[in-house]
Design an enzyme around this catalytic site. Structure first.
Site, PDB file in Angstrom:
ATOM      1  N   ARG A  58       0.824  -1.205   0.000  1.00 40.90           N
ATOM      2  CA  ARG A  58       0.000   0.000   0.000  1.00 40.90           C
ATOM      3  C   ARG A  58       0.862   1.260   0.000  1.00 40.90           C
ATOM      4  NH1 ARG A  58      -4.475  -1.758   4.506  1.00 40.90           N
ATOM      5  NH2 ARG A  58      -6.020  -2.641   3.103  1.00 40.90           N
ATOM      6  N   VAL A  87      -8.005  -3.179  -5.828  1.00 42.14           N
ATOM      7  CA  VAL A  87      -7.145  -4.189  -5.218  1.00 42.14           C
ATOM      8  C   VAL A  87      -6.665  -3.781  -3.825  1.00 42.14           C
ATOM      9  CG1 VAL A  87      -6.383  -5.033  -7.463  1.00 42.14           C
ATOM     10  CG2 VAL A  87      -5.065  -3.268  -6.306  1.00 42.14           C
ATOM     11  N   GLU A  88      -6.232  -4.784  -3.076  1.00 47.47           N
ATOM     12  CA  GLU A  88      -5.715  -4.614  -1.705  1.00 47.47           C
ATOM     13  C   GLU A  88      -6.688  -3.824  -0.830  1.00 47.47           C
ATOM     14  OE1 GLU A  88      -1.677  -3.616  -1.051  1.00 47.47           O
ATOM     15  OE2 GLU A  88      -0.953  -4.827  -2.701  1.00 47.47           O
ATOM     16  N   GLY A  89      -7.944  -4.185  -0.907  1.00 43.87           N
ATOM     17  CA  GLY A  89      -8.992  -3.519  -0.142  1.00 43.87           C
ATOM     18  C   GLY A  89      -9.640  -2.437  -0.979  1.00 43.87           C
TER      19      GLY A  89
END
Length: 829
Positions: free
Chosen positions: A372, A494-496
């Protein structure tokens, strides 16, 4: 006068965050003064009362037993239960500049003195050579048409160890810094989403990082050299159809049992799983897999539910179905599902071995922040640089109504917004990456960057589309906007998903992790430690009163008298952040006070609090970025624009919190204390916008600094190389355009001559232009036309579709060579 003096004394004590003993002494002195100077009786009584209360409360043991104990009992009953996964998430990472903002009184020296390193020589050399070469090989249109990168690109990425930026040199990796990784990914991001994802994911959340931090030595020795040189391609299976962003609800199971492995009966795990959206899965040779582990027969311990576990699976395992592809929008990167039914693996496939069974959630949370903080923000920062480089140049050479469209104020608004977002994104990405290199593991900033920089990329993509108009909506090798525009939703998802990152994760994690007193209070309550709770509680009370005082005084004064470690034109912005930080800290506590545990479920309020924190974080790093780049006065307009944008968004979120708090008196008080004069931030002026456009649509040093690090090489396909050439000649062309325009107004041209090429040629005969000017302009206009033209193809290029329209058999020419000539097949049909 005495009432005012009393209030001033109390506000001053709170503002300075004086302790109780100091406050008691100060009020005793005030009491003595009131008697000596003959103050009114009420003033004397109030002074004595305050002095007495402060004196009594300053006695720690007495205060804890008489005042704190009953509060402690109530607090323990009201304190919501925290799950193990929530505890793990809170314990992951470190608190950095985000903690200073939560404290309401940021220590600017901590940020100003933060290092500003350059890349190591070997990192810079890799960027200048291998990355430059890779960029020269990328053809996004070809990737889009073929559905994959070419074999030459795949081989180059593997051979030059692009997959190994995070792998140490002793295992054959590059061992690059976070700052170098960000620079490399930013350079790639503007060219191709497929190449960016292919390089970025193995260097983010995945087997490589998990092995480095948690793998056994045997696992490291086997896998890391193979991952480094491309013999192994990794992917990581986390998300499933029913889990989505809620990674803790994994339905995938691993049951401890006995089974056969390499001809022997061993204790292992039988896996059943269904994963999707797994980047690189179709071509991966090794799969990192997260699953929920159970031990019903107590073969390895006394626990039935062991918890989330992470293991490494070779591709050719019996029962694992892998290789199919999803078809994501935008650039066609490798992404697909992985399904397993009764897949048996030995226990030593767990990353870190059997000792790490059940520790997968902690492993994932601690590694997730890097992806992130580096990978996704790099796509936003790189896309921003690419966006302003292309849009600014296009707006300069594209003429409408007799002028470059960069002179049209509607276009200028969009261009300035692209430039402002690009500047903020570059600052946040670079400085946070440096913080990681300095040993920080900034979990809350990772959520801030993931949400805000991918959202900025979305805004940049939309503005770029608007500026380019039809140029951006016609597909073909000449459309350099489409890929970035259509790929933005991938980064946002993506990634949350961004919605949850904003409404749940950013503030939900930060409120406890970064607040100076909330976590100590919770820990004291959990350990039933009255003394520790008393210290934290009264520290919290002082913190609230301090921020109350600071918010009111700084809001009324515009923070003009606060001390900051810089002078000059940006001083006022540091002072304003001091005010906003106090506002934010007070708002947090008033929300916690009025909502209690319910705040966790008030997602819109949590989202606005996340916005407040995010804007302060981004504004701080933007100021630091300007300092690091040498305080260039020409770039100051970008800082001014960024501050106006971020401060306006902060105040909008601040007003939204006060307006929507369910306990209305608290909302009214909050508005009075934080916005006593209303919202004061002004939007960027038209003059500021025009100045930004002048600086970013011409070959200026400001433009060079803003787009530093993107690919500018002339490989015959790179639009930025062509735009660089055009911008280098634009100033010379401008007076010639004026000569032609003046001649038109004077009636020198034949009215039927409407093309610019015709007017240039006739201009020589009419004495309007010299031959040298005409030769220059004809070459210039040829290159301009090449950049503003869009692609077209013979109808036969679209294959069977052409049959429905009785396609003519005669071949048509195309300005762009189509991928394959199918006209013969169509004619035969």
């Amino acid at each position: 006068m005495w009432i005012l003096l009393l209030l001033t004394t109390l506000l001053g004590l709170a503002y300075k965050r004086s302790n109780l003993k100091t406050a008691a002494v100060a009020m005793a002195a005030f009491t003595l003064l009131s008697f000596l100077l003959g103050a009114a009786g009420l003033i004397k009584v109030l002074a004595i009362a305050f002095a007495a209360v402060f004196a009594v409360l300053s006695r720690d043991q007495f205060r804890a037993n008489t005042v704190t104990r009953p509060i402690f009992a109530i607090y323990k009953k009201l304190l919501p239960q925290m799950s193990d996964t929530e505890k793990t998430a809170l314990e992951a990472g470190t608190v950095w500049w985000d903690g200073e903002l939560f404290a309401g009184k940021p220590d600017w020296h901590k940020l100003i003195n933060h290092p500003n390193p350059t890349l190591a020589p070997e990192e810079q050399a890799f960027l200048d050579n291998q990355v430059e070469t890779l960029c020269s090989m990328v053809d996004e249109w070809e990737i889009s048409e073929n559905g994959d990168m070419s074999k030459e690109v795949w081989d180059y990425i593997k051979n030059e160890r692009f997959f190994s930026m995070i792998i140490p040199k002793e295992y054959g990796g590059l061992g690059f810094s976070a700052q170098a990784q960000a620079a490399i990914l930013q350079k790639i991001s503007g060219l191709s989403g497929a190449v960016f994802s292919t390089v970025g994911v193995p260097n983010s959340l995945g087997p490589g990082e998990l092995l480095l931090k948690y793998g056994t030595q045997e696992q490291k020795d086997h896998y890391l050299p193979r991952l480094a040189d491309g013999r192994e391609i990794p992917c990581f299976g986390l998300t499933g159809p029913r889990a989505g962003s809620d990674a803790t609800s994994l339905p995938d199971t691993g049951v401890v049992c006995k089974g056969e492995w390499e001809g022997k009966e061993v204790v292992g795990i039988k896996l059943n799983f269904s994963k999707r959206y797994i980047t690189l899965a179709p071509v991966a040779t090794v799969v990192g897999l997260a699953f929920r582990m159970f031990d019903p027969d107590k073969l390895i311990g006394d626990d039935y539910d062991i918890g989330i576990t992470v293991a490494l699976l070779p591709r050719q395992l019996k029962g694992m179905d892998i290789g199919n592809r999803h078809k994501p929008i935008g650039s066609p990167f490798m992404n697909g599902p992985i399904v397993g039914k009764d897949v048996f693996i030995p226990l030593d496939f767990i990353i870190g071995g059997a000792d790490n069974a059940g520790k997968g959630w902690r492993m994932l949370v601690e590694c997730l922040s890097v992806g992130r903080c580096i990978t996704l923000p790099s796509s936003g920062a790189g896309g921003g640089k690419y966006g302003i480089a292309a849009a600014g140049a296009y707006a300069r050479i594209r003429r409408q109504f007799g002028v470059p469209i960069a002179k049209l104020e509607g276009v200028q608004d969009s261009l300035a917004r692209i430039a402002g977002n690009a500047y903020i994104s570059a600052a946040a990405s670079r400085i946070t990456a440096i913080a990681i290199d300095q040993g920080e593991k900034p979990s809350v900033p990772s959520a801030i960057l993931k949400y805000n920089l991918t959202e900025a990329a979305r805004e940049i993509a939309l503005d770029s589309m608007d500026i380019h108009g039809g140029k951006a909506v016609i597909r073909g090798p000449g459309n350099y906007i489409e890929s970035g525009y259509s790929s933005v939703p991938v980064a946002i998802t993506v990634e949350g998903a961004n919605i949850l990152t904003r409404s749940m994760i950013t503030f939900g994690q930060g409120a406890i992790r970064c607040h100076p007193y909330v976590l100590p209070e919770m820990e004291a309550a959990a350990e039933n430690d009255l003394k520790a709770f008393d210290k934290a509680l009264f520290g919290h009370f002082g913190f609230i009163f301090s921020n109350l005082s600071r918010s009111l005084l700084l809001s009324l004064s515009g923070a003009a008298f606060t001390s900051v470690p810089v002078s000059g034109p940006t001083k006022k912005y540091y002072q304003q952040i001091n005010r906003y930080a106090a506002n934010f800290a007070l708002t947090v506590d008033m929300c916690m006070f009025s909502l209690g545990g319910e705040l966790k479920f008030r997602e819109l309020i949590s989202a606005r609090l996340a916005d407040m924190l995010s804007k302060l974080y981004l504004a701080s790093l933007t100021l630091k970025h300007w300092e690091d780049q040498g305080r260039n006065r020409d770039d100051l307009v970008l800082v001014d624009y960024a501050m106006a944008k971020l401060f306006s968004e902060f105040e909008a979120a601040q007003a939204g919190v006060a307006k929507n708090l369910p306990m209305r008196p608290v909302g009214w008080a909050l508005k009075l204390l934080t916005l006593p004069l209303g919202r004061r931030t002004q939007q960027p002026s038209d003059r500021m916008i025009a100045k930004i456009v002048d600086l970013t649509s011409a070959a200026t040093e400001t433009r060079e600094r803003l787009i530093e690090g993107i690919y500018r090489g002339d490989n015959g396909k790179n639009p930025l190389a062509k735009y660089d050439s055009l911008l280098a000649r634009a100033d010379q062309a401008e007076p010639i355009y004026k000569k032609i325009g003046d001649a038109l107004k004077a009636g020198k041209y034949d009215e039927s001559n409407l093309t610019i090429e015709g007017r240039i040629t006739d201009g020589v005969e009419l004495g309007v232009l010299t031959q040298d000017e005409a030769d220059f302009m004809l070459a210039f206009e040829k290159d301009v036309l090449d950049m503003i033209n869009v692609d077209d193809f013979p109808l036969e290029h679209f294959g069977p579709v052409a049959i429905k329209h009785d396609a003519p058999t005669a071949k048509k020419t195309s300005r762009r060579k189509p991928k394959a000539d199918t006209s013969e097949a169509v004619t035969e049909e």
